[in-house]
Structures are given as C-alpha cells and as structure tokens.
Design an enzyme around this catalytic site. Sequence first.
Site: not given
Ligand code: G3P
Ligand code: CA
Length: 238
Positions: A7-8, A34, A36, A49, A106, A108, A225
């Site tokens: 994640h990120r 993942e 953003d 993000h 993702e 945004k 994470d």
């Molecule tokens: O894509 C899942 C998750 O990343 C969505 O929430 O705020 O971490 O981008 P956020």
């Molecule tokens: Ca995200």
Amino acid sequence: MSKVFAHRGSSLNYPENTMLAFKKAEKTGCYGIELDLHMSRDGYLVVIHDETVNRTTNGRGYVKDLTKKELKKLSIKRKWFKNEKIPILDEVLEWAAKTDLIINIELKNDKIYYEGQEEAVVQKVAEYGLEDRVIYSTFNHVSVKKLKKVTTSEVAALFSKKGINPLLLVRSTRADAIHANHRVMTESLMKDCQQNGIPVRLYTLNKPAIISKWINAGLAGVITDNPELAEKILKEKQ
Ligand code: G3P
Ligand code: CA
C-alpha cells in the site's frame, strides 16, 4: 491463495508513494504495489496520496495548481529520506515494467475530478505495455464506469462506508473487483462476492491477526503497509 499488495509501496518503513518505497516493496517478493494518482497543472500524472503537497513534502499547495517542474523541486518530508522526490507515473511504470509486479493505480478523483485523467492513465499504461499488469481503482464510481469504457484492464470499485452492498456496486458500475476498507467488510459479504466470481481486496491490513483472518477467509488481495509481514504470514500458511 491471497496476493499481497504494498500500500503506497512499503510505506510502513519508507516514505509513501516514492520510488524508494516501491523498490523496497518489490524486494519483499510481494505480488503488487498500490499507488495514488493526481494530475499536475500541466497535465502530468503525479503519484501522491493527497490533493495537496502539504502533508508529505516541504511545499504548499494543490497538485492541480503546480507544474511538474514545481513539484519536482519539492522534497519528501520524512526524517532520513529528504532526498526522495514526488514521482510522476512514467518513472514508476518505466521501473515496474522491468519487474513482475502488478500495479494497482488508484485514481484519486473523488474529491477533485481531473478531466481526462482516465484516458491519460490508460494511454500511459499502454505506452509501457502494462495493460495486463495494472488494476485501476477509485472511490469515484462514475469514474469506475468511465474506466470500464476506455480500458480492458481490470477495474475495481473502492468503498469505505458501511451499508454498501458490493454485489450491487459491481452491478451498477460493471467493476471487475471490489477494493474495500476491511472495517466495513464482513465474511458473509465476501462469500457473496466469491460465489459471484468477484475478487475482493481489502485495505489496510497491517495487524497479524487481521491479515491472518482474511487470508483464512480466502481474500484475493491483502493491501498492506507492511508487505514483508504479510508475505511472512502467507508463507507460514502454505
Ligand atoms: O486503494 C486502497 C486504499 O489505498 C484506499 O485508501 O486513503 O489509503 O488511498 P487510501
Ligand atoms: Ca490509495
């Protein structure tokens, strides 16, 4: 078997959405990353993000009001990692194309809608020949529908609110998959998705007990994470 997505990037130990975090994630052997995506004033696809640069860099302002040149002058605001810069999508895709990673992009675009972003990102992914290795996702369900019209790649509908029925969401958006906050998912809803052939990936799974619970339930994707930890838990179960 569940697949682990960083994640990120490997964002527990490295600054989120940076090349360093993505490269460190790849080293853990995880299945995917993942990231953003926003858009700069001059139309570049920017990996960050928030809508603004305020939280993660030494700058101020909205990404949409800054040019690529202005964004590139900023430094990431995290101790020990001040040399890191905000990546543009090209940098990530150019590097990722040389790996086996799946890239969850993702968009945004739920707070600020970037006109033309769907077409731009689909075209960029095609330039790198990564159509089969990306999963698009967004909380903006109108954008999910739009993505489904402009790409053959997988598109996931994101949600984080209780009361949303994932089956209805898939039906109304034509999404291929569901990405949801783990707090609003139940094992029964996940079973409904599984029985209908809809992959479910949950975020942000960081605690061992929660990662383990959802892997046992047959979750398609663990968005975490801490990809190292999730990979370790996954291996122990194999
Ligand atoms: O894509 C899942 C998750 O990343 C969505 O929430 O705020 O971490 O981008 P956020
Ligand atoms: Ca995200």
